[in-house]
Design an enzyme around this catalytic site. Sequence first.
Site: not given
Lengths: 434, 434
Positions: A131, A192, A215, A238, A260, A263, A328-329, A362, A416, A421
């Site tokens: 996506y 969709q 989103n 971020s 950052q 963003h 994250e960074h 990046d 068991e 088995h």
Amino acid sequence: MPVFLDTSDSTFEQSFATLLSAKREDSPDVDAIVAEIIADVRTRGDQSLLELTAKFDRLSLPDTASLRITEAEIDAAIADVPAAEREALELAAARIRAYHEQQLPEDKSWTDAAGATLGWRWSAVSAAGLYVPGGLASYPSSVLMNAVPAKVAGVSRLAVTVPTPDGEINPLVLLACRISGVDEVYRVGGAQAIAALAYGTDTIAPVDKITGPGNAFVAAAKRRVFGKVGIDMIAGPSEILVIADADNNPDWIALDLLSQAEHDESAQSLLITDNAAFGQAVAEAVEHRLKTLQRGPIAGASWRDFGAVIVVRDLEEAAELSNRIAPEHLELCVADPTALSQKTIHAGAIFLGQFTPEAIGDYIGGPNHVLPTARSARFSSGLSVMDFLKRTTLSQMTPDALRAIGPAAATLATSERLEAHGLSVLARLDALNR
Amino acid sequence: MPVFLDTSDSTFEQSFATLLSAKREDSPDVDAIVAEIIADVRTRGDQSLLELTAKFDRLSLPDTASLRITEAEIDAAIADVPAAEREALELAAARIRAYHEQQLPEDKSWTDAAGATLGWRWSAVSAAGLYVPGGLASYPSSVLMNAVPAKVAGVSRLAVTVPTPDGEINPLVLLACRISGVDEVYRVGGAQAIAALAYGTDTIAPVDKITGPGNAFVAAAKRRVFGKVGIDMIAGPSEILVIADADNNPDWIALDLLSQAEHDESAQSLLITDNAAFGQAVAEAVEHRLKTLQRGPIAGASWRDFGAVIVVRDLEEAAELSNRIAPEHLELCVADPTALSQKTIHAGAIFLGQFTPEAIGDYIGGPNHVLPTARSARFSSGLSVMDFLKRTTLSQMTPDALRAIGPAAATLATSERLEAHGLSVLARLDALNR
């Protein structure tokens, strides 16, 4: 100005806990709408895609065939991309490819003392969907970061869906698709698109795995189709943590924090330093840069609401806080970044030394820029070739191997209370011992 | 009797599609109840655990300290385990450990032509929680399959939660905890255990990752805490596909099919064979075994409702169908199982040859028995050491490396209208070129 904290203050622990738990994202609850969209695409297929595209993207397509962006259309769109941008994108793709090729894991097989041959085999997901958001958030770098690992893994069919609001698409996105070997591109977006990739329509064949940012609608749709197909992580806003000593240019560090913050108003930029005056200098440099930055209002809001400068006694303490943040960074701008990196265990990506601004990662460094956010670096990793591979374990017993270890399996099966088995092993052992 | 299909029949494609899409599990919707339980544990902590344990497990604990099963209690419980069962469990643990040690990935670091030093580092999740079901489904083998990989990965704190209905616990579960190096065991179950592991209480410190099987409440709770912590897959009912030629003992194959069917009425056991008479013989052997099997009613329902014998023209066709099924367990009882295994790409675990009954893999083979179900082997893998590790990427530029690749990063940042990203590179390049 952001919040200033000092580990020597008696109130530090409380302020730091507040900072860690700050809720930065309030996702709208779109789940009911998304459920309807998915159901509609499953029922009505391409017709649903055409209607939803007309509704959400204000784009009326004449027929289902035009859901796909043809190779000729891609050729035409990318013809006018300036040479500098084309070359930059090609260099980025080559470097990302080289890095991710190193990640390809090896199959393994061995025979143990009991005579059992064991091992595993990696194989690629057959078909993947990527996506790509439309409009302003349509980043060609993000196409490379998702598509290149998929192709390095050996995914034979890679389909991209990208909304084209009012029919507009960023030519660099199409060029990134071309460079990274994407096989199909569709002008569909939103929930969709995720539904079509997961369940298939006459035009879009279903895939096995879906990755890529989006989103709230896209995120909710990915959560809903998870299980039917694999998905990557649902990324949050971020984050960057810079650990810097006084021996740095405050303006460079300010720009790293702002890269950052620009963003998203929900992004979080943190500085940890062992020198209060340096922390103050960086904060001043941030204010100075905010005055002229194109995305100053966004970056300013992020820095004001979620940014922080934390003064520590020493780098040992910096590493401890970093592990609690699990950023994250993580940028290490200190005299010995390698030594410090060995103590900062929980982080998505580490950038070592003052000549490695996070922005390099990046675009062009090589490692992936899709990374765990919201403290999830404690238990998860960035996107990689592994996300497009799966492992099948292999075992083969000989009669001797079954004689050696089969009885223990039968004992455990009995304990068991799983009789069949046990019998499946014992029936063979009986025959072998006859 | 199960359904018989033949690929030569004109109706085959439709019948096979029906088989593939059979909905075998109808999970009750317990999400609202689970949300309440999690909220209560987050608010009231240990007190909530005590009350919910009294309510659901009919166990009144005198104080919060008794939520933990002490080492002395474990000693006492395992003292009476018969030697054969102890030895079988120890052999299983040793073999699972040996297999999973092979999975430990290596860190990597290299310097490329541009002068950039790149790589990654693996590190273990700091704390993990393992859910162990209570009552009949309390399987010691499952403890080993989850706990051993966590400890091989290097998880330093591994906490087990296990409900003890009416105060009862399977001593073998405690022995499996001891053998595999579990650090803490708590007598708590259900959604309340997952909530405690994810958010922590005074007695149970929070973990970073939760694995292990459970009922609908546990599964719903794991879905809810996902993001706050990592979780493993949500497993569906067991499945086995056996591909067998006529050169096999029908009774052995029947037992292999039944060893999945006996797990659960929703389990699915499938046989593909290139010999119709052999298929018939296996079906008869199943009926014969069902008459005496302890769990015959369960296995019989599974075989009747979801089982199938599929006759194919040749093994090539068998491999194609296998890839569409993407089974959790795949047994290859044919003359050249290795050759066939190279064509069966999508499977959780493959068992090669007639002396490798699937039950070996459930207990003692070495590979993990936590495997992808419901066709998810198309995109996911069984549990492994990797589930308890995460990867941090590393990059370090030199001034020369930044000169070489920095300009392309700045070009791409500009094209994405992320000015601060570009400036963070350009400010450094300006200084270097001055």
